[in-house]
Scaffold this motif. Structure first.
Motif, PDB file in Angstrom:
ATOM      1  N   LYS A   1      70.828  41.944  23.230  1.00 10.61           N
ATOM      2  CA  LYS A   1      70.913  43.422  23.328  1.00 10.61           C
ATOM      3  C   LYS A   1      70.865  44.141  24.679  1.00 10.61           C
ATOM      4  N   ARG A   2      70.774  43.343  25.780  1.00  9.09           N
ATOM      5  CA  ARG A   2      70.841  43.789  27.024  1.00  9.09           C
ATOM      6  C   ARG A   2      69.885  44.669  27.346  1.00  9.09           C
ATOM      7  N   ASP A   3      68.652  44.525  26.675  1.00 12.94           N
ATOM      8  CA  ASP A   3      67.546  45.296  26.906  1.00 12.94           C
ATOM      9  C   ASP A   3      66.593  44.996  28.265  1.00 12.94           C
ATOM     10  N   THR A   4      66.928  45.489  29.405  1.00 10.01           N
ATOM     11  CA  THR A   4      66.552  44.925  30.769  1.00 10.01           C
ATOM     12  C   THR A   4      64.892  45.124  30.685  1.00 10.01           C
ATOM     13  N   PRO A   5      64.592  46.667  30.498  1.00  3.86           N
ATOM     14  CA  PRO A   5      63.169  46.701  30.576  1.00  3.86           C
ATOM     15  C   PRO A   5      62.407  45.941  29.704  1.00  3.86           C
ATOM     16  N   LEU A   6      62.776  45.586  28.410  1.00  7.27           N
ATOM     17  CA  LEU A   6      62.187  44.757  27.679  1.00  7.27           C
ATOM     18  C   LEU A   6      62.033  43.331  28.102  1.00  7.27           C
ATOM     19  N   LEU A   7      63.222  42.781  28.516  1.00 10.10           N
ATOM     20  CA  LEU A   7      63.233  41.609  28.991  1.00 10.10           C
ATOM     21  C   LEU A   7      62.243  41.271  30.114  1.00 10.10           C
ATOM     22  N   LEU A   8      62.191  42.268  31.085  1.00  5.58           N
ATOM     23  CA  LEU A   8      61.157  42.318  32.132  1.00  5.58           C
ATOM     24  C   LEU A   8      59.780  42.425  31.735  1.00  5.58           C
ATOM     25  N   GLY A   9      59.576  43.084  30.692  1.00  5.89           N
ATOM     26  CA  GLY A   9      58.151  43.089  30.034  1.00  5.89           C
ATOM     27  C   GLY A   9      57.822  41.674  29.350  1.00  5.89           C
ATOM     28  N   VAL A  10      58.795  41.111  28.798  1.00  6.96           N
ATOM     29  CA  VAL A  10      58.681  39.643  28.441  1.00  6.96           C
ATOM     30  C   VAL A  10      58.170  38.934  29.305  1.00  6.96           C
ATOM     31  N   LEU A  11      58.968  38.701  30.302  1.00  2.04           N
ATOM     32  CA  LEU A  11      58.816  37.784  31.372  1.00  2.04           C
ATOM     33  C   LEU A  11      57.348  37.951  31.728  1.00  2.04           C
ATOM     34  N   LEU A  12      56.793  39.144  32.288  1.00  2.49           N
ATOM     35  CA  LEU A  12      55.547  39.524  32.686  1.00  2.49           C
ATOM     36  C   LEU A  12      54.528  39.073  31.794  1.00  2.49           C
ATOM     37  N   CYS A  13      54.625  39.482  30.632  1.00  5.15           N
ATOM     38  CA  CYS A  13      53.727  39.190  29.688  1.00  5.15           C
ATOM     39  C   CYS A  13      53.638  37.465  29.414  1.00  5.15           C
ATOM     40  N   SER A  14      54.753  37.142  29.523  1.00  9.97           N
ATOM     41  CA  SER A  14      54.876  35.518  29.248  1.00  9.97           C
ATOM     42  C   SER A  14      53.829  34.775  30.534  1.00  9.97           C
ATOM     43  N   ALA A  15      54.251  35.397  31.715  1.00 11.45           N
ATOM     44  CA  ALA A  15      53.297  34.803  32.773  1.00 11.45           C
ATOM     45  C   ALA A  15      51.809  35.187  32.702  1.00 11.45           C
TER      46      ALA A  15
END
Lengths: 268, 265, 326
Positions: free
Chosen positions: C287-301
């Motif tokens: 869905k090209r939801d950049t803020p969500l994707l960014l949040g996902v990457l950070l939380c994964s880390a």
């Protein structure tokens, strides 16, 4: 141990078969594998024209398998190669320069290791869009860190050795020493890492295409599995067969990798 | 013959084509102390391990090793002390537990009694504050202390023979003395039979009743320690003593490579 | 300060530079995407006129320069605000908080299964290296390690959910069943059997190999001779000594495996239609939801860092040669 020699040989044999299939795909299964070529939902071995059956749109499964080999091997080899090249370069520079540069590069390596490789690939694909070159880039993002660490460790142990001191007194510039003298020697342990990188790349590519993030213009095993999922009850073979191809491919790579690491251990 | 504890007759040990021991026969009296001396490669360690029953599976053994009639069990009849002390202790288990488990296995005690016994053993091998050290790990001790702990573990099952394979070679000279004194004391107190392997001829002469000299897998000479040194019969033994026994020479000098062919020529 | 707390603190501080690099890297990587969230919104909801587009951009802060937006992001982050999810039309933090627990559950059970079952089989194989048992288990693990998790999931669904009908096809619990308490737990457990199996199988093979190989090495270690010389039973030597020593490398693996497993959960959750964090990543990309994707990457880390921390702590307790804090 004789068994290990046999393992590696089986692996190489399998891989050669796969490479041949990939190379001669248009000859083995002529035509566009994504085109409808017959009756839909034919079971395997039911018809001579479609040995492994057809999917719900009537596309030939065998053709898909054969052409999918191309994508799989292409993406896997090149992304693993890219990962190894970049990783070795980073590891060599980092290990050789030491000090602040080393710390910074190692932190960056750690950062790439902290985010799961598959998520990195997903994020990269979301930015660049799915096509073979971008997939190669995306998959290598998660793969290069191992090579960097291994190379760096080797470099650190080689750095203090005599031939490096000799090169220094001869007046070679640091980077020259790093790449001409040290890297070739450090490459040994990286080679067995290559097999793992290729195997990982194969699986990541398959998972990406399964989720629909692969190259839409190509047939891949992952996308075939995803297609088959829609008719899982009626025709489970559509998802099962491409998976078997994946297992065989990854297995062959693993066998080669084990053979490589054994020879390497015997040599050291 | 009747009060010999250990009787080895025509022992042959080979690995594939290579013969490690050729036709060895010797006896050890009950409570006696036998030293096996020889160069590296003479087969002395192989002989000790053969007697202990610790040779690798590939070894082919011919001949008899007789223990006064009965079949000895490792741990409860035979105790073994190795050269590398840290190499015989499990690095991730407390030393108290390591000794206690031997006690439990062979003496059938409960865990608590076994631990108490372990503390007693540690005390006997002169580890200070034995009770509190039960929960320490091997890496917390020095080389000499680890060897003592290994000795305690070897004796934990109350064996009647102790086989020591170069027990002091890896330690420095001061510590060596302590360990050897300790061995003497324990052997005397418990009436143990002692079979020890060494390259140190002076040590052998001091601490052994009998000496057996090995060269390239063959038993060259055996006899009471004092006699052997004063009147060596075999030219090899003579050469060994001549080149070695001297007040000025340091104790831990390795035996020189003696070329038998040159001797007999 | 107690030793444990200072250890935690030291590690967290050491992790900050890495997290910062992840933050910067992810932010500017996603910046490079052609077409932003507004374009995605238009693609979904239909065209708007230029003025509406411009207004939306301003609203979502998409008209400022990347550096400005980065600053804004970081300052929001400092307050625990991960931005606004364009796909879910909720704060990113709430979306993640909703989906993360399921995945953590899935991952921890899978890790536990893979580690314990794998190590156990590894000990059985490593007890007699070269034996038939060993050969079978080693070959089996090699084959298993080559299996893609999502395909295994589908195979398991075909066998157990479609043909045998023993287990449900997907989801985390039966919809609208109204179960509570233990009945609900049981329902969730049943739904987790297949996903956990799919996720765990591959790593089970890994731990099997690891354990078995390490044990084969340890058998050659001199202290084993010492143990044999003391007359200990083979059984005791295998389980109390060799296995105990062999498990240590496997534990260090656990930390980094968490990263791989988190990646694996993306496909497994998709196959089994589980509303988890992994599948969220795929949805964010779709869905090209950049803020969500960014949040996902950070939380994964962050998840991986915490997992590594816990593993190192456990390792310190198990290996007496390593003392935390020294």
């Amino acid at each position: 141990m004789r068994s290990s020699g046999l393992e590696a040989k089986i692996g190489i044999a399998l891989l050669l078969v796969l490479i041949l299939i990939a190379l001669f795909a248009p000859l083995i299964a002529p035509g566009d594998p994504l085109a409808i070529s017959g009756e839909a939902m034919l079971r395997p071995f039911a018809s001579e024209a479609h040995l492994l059956g057809t999917d719900r749109l009537g596309r030939d499964v065998l053709a898909g398998l054969v052409h999918g080999t191309r994508t799989t091997l292409l993406v896997a080899f090149f992304s693993a190669a890219a990962a190894l090249v970049v990783g070795s370069a980073v590891g060599t520079i980092s290990g050789f320069l030491g000090g602040f540069a080393d710390t910074v590069l190692m932190r960056i390596t750690e950062a790439f290791q902290t985010v799961p490789g598959f998520l990195l690939a997903l994020a990269a694909v979301s930015v660049t869009g799915p096509s073979v070159p971008t997939l190669i880039f995306a998959i290598s993002l998660g793969n290069w860190t191992q090579a960097a660490r291994v190379t760096r460790a080797e470099v650190l142990s080689l750095r203090e050795r005599d031939f490096v001191a000799a090169a220094r007194t001869m007046g070679m510039r640091p980077l020259e020493i790093a790449f001409r003298e040290i890297l070739p020697n450090a490459f040994g342990p990286t080679a067995s890492l290559a097999a793992i990188s290729v195997a990982t790349a194969i699986l990541i590519e398959a998972a990406l295409s399964f989720l629909g993030f692969g190259d839409p213009n190509r047939v891949t095993w992952g996308s075939m599995i995803a297609e088959g999922r829609t008719v899982l009850r009626a025709a489970p073979y559509l998802s099962i067969i491409p998976g078997i191809a994946l297992v065989v491919t990854v297995l062959s790579v693993h066998l080669i990798g084990r053979g490589l690491s054994r020879t390497q251990r015997l040599q050291s | 013959m009747t009060d010999s504890y250990l009787n080895v007759r025509n022992l042959n040990v080979s690995y594939g084509e290579t013969a490690a021991l050729k036709d060895i026969s010797l006896q050890v009296a009950n409570g006696g102390r036998l030293a096996l001396i020889g160069m590296s490669g003479s087969g002395k360690s192989t002989l000790a391990m053969a007697v202990a029953g610790l040779l690798p599976k590939q070894a082919r053994i011919d001949g008899t090793i007789d223990f006064a009639g009965h079949r000895p069990k490792l741990g409860s009849d035979i105790g073994v002390l190795f050269q590398d002390a840290s190499g015989s202790l499990d690095p991730v288990m407390k030393i108290g537990d390591q000794i206690a488990e031997v006690v439990m296995t062979h003496l059938g005690m409960s865990w608590i009694s076994a631990r108490v016994r372990a503390a007693e053993l540690l005390d006997r091998v002169k580890i200070p504050k034995a009770l509190s050290r039960l929960n320490s790990y091997p890496h917390e001790f020095s080389g000499g202390q680890k060897q003592r702990i290994a000795l305690a573990a070897a004796l934990a099952g109350s064996p009647s023979i102790l086989i020591a394979d170069e027990p002091t070679s890896a330690l420095d000279t001061v510590i060596q003395r302590h360990i050897v004194d300790l061995l003497d004391e324990l052997v005397k107190d418990d009436g143990l039979t002692l079979l020890f392997v060494t390259h140190d001829i002076a040590l052998a002469s001091e601490r052994a009743d009998e000496i057996a000299v090995l060269y390239q897998g063959e038993l060259v000479e055996t006899g009471p320690a004092s006699q052997l040194l004063k009147e060596p019969k075999h030219p090899y033994t003579k050469a060994l003593i001549d080149t070695y026994v001297s007040v000025d020479k340091p104790r831990s000098r390795r035996l020189p490579e003696i070329d038998m062919a040159r001797l007999q020529a | 300060m107690p030793l444990l707390a200072s250890f935690f603190l030291k590690r967290l501080i050491a992790a900050l530079p890495v997290l910062f690099i992840v933050l910067v890297g992810s932010f500017f990587l996603l910046e490079a995407a052609s077409g932003d969230a507004v374009d995605a919104y238009i693609a979904r909801s239909g065209a708007m006129d230029a003025e509406q587009i411009a207004q939306m951009r301003t609203e979502w802060g998409l008209d400022k320069s990347p550096l400005n937006r980065f600053e804004a992001y970081v300052s929001a982050l400092a307050h625990g605000d991960l931005g606004w999810s364009t796909a879910f039309e909720r704060p990113v933090t709430s979306v993640i908080a909703e989906r993360l627990p399921v995945t953590l559950l899935l991952m921890s059970i899978s890790t536990g299964l893979a580690f314990f079952a794998g190590s156990l089989l590894g000990v059985i194989a490593g007890a007699h290296p070269g034996s038939i048992r060993d050969r079978i288990l080693s070959t089996g693990s090699l084959a298993l390690y080559a299996v893609p998790g999502f395909w295994l999931g589908l195979v398991l669904i075909v066998i157990f959910a479609v043909d045998l009908r023993w287990l449900p096809i997907g989801g985390i619990e039966s919809i609208a069943s109204g179960k509570t308490g233990f009945a609900r737990l049981g329902d969730i457990a049943v739904h987790l059997v297949l996903p956990v199996s799919s996720l765990a199988m591959v790593y089970l093979a890994l731990y099997l190999r690891l354990m078995r190989d390490r044990m084969a090495e340890i058998w050659r270690d001199p202290f084993v001779k010492g143990l044999e010389a003391r007359g200990l039973t083979r059984r005791r030597i295998v389980w109390r000594h060799v296995a105990r020593n062999a498990i240590l490398p496997a534990i260090t693996m656990l930390g980094w495996q968490s990263a791989a497993m988190l990646g694996g959960s993306v496909v497994v959750e998709s196959v089994f239609s589980i509303p988890g964090f992994g599948r969220l990543a795929a949805e964010a990309v779709a869905k090209r939801d950049t803020p969500l994707l960014l949040g996902v990457l950070l939380c994964s880390a962050v998840t991986v860092i915490i997992a590594n921390l816990l593993v190192d702590l456990a390792y310190g307790k198990l290996d007496p040669r390593v003392r935390i804090g020294r």
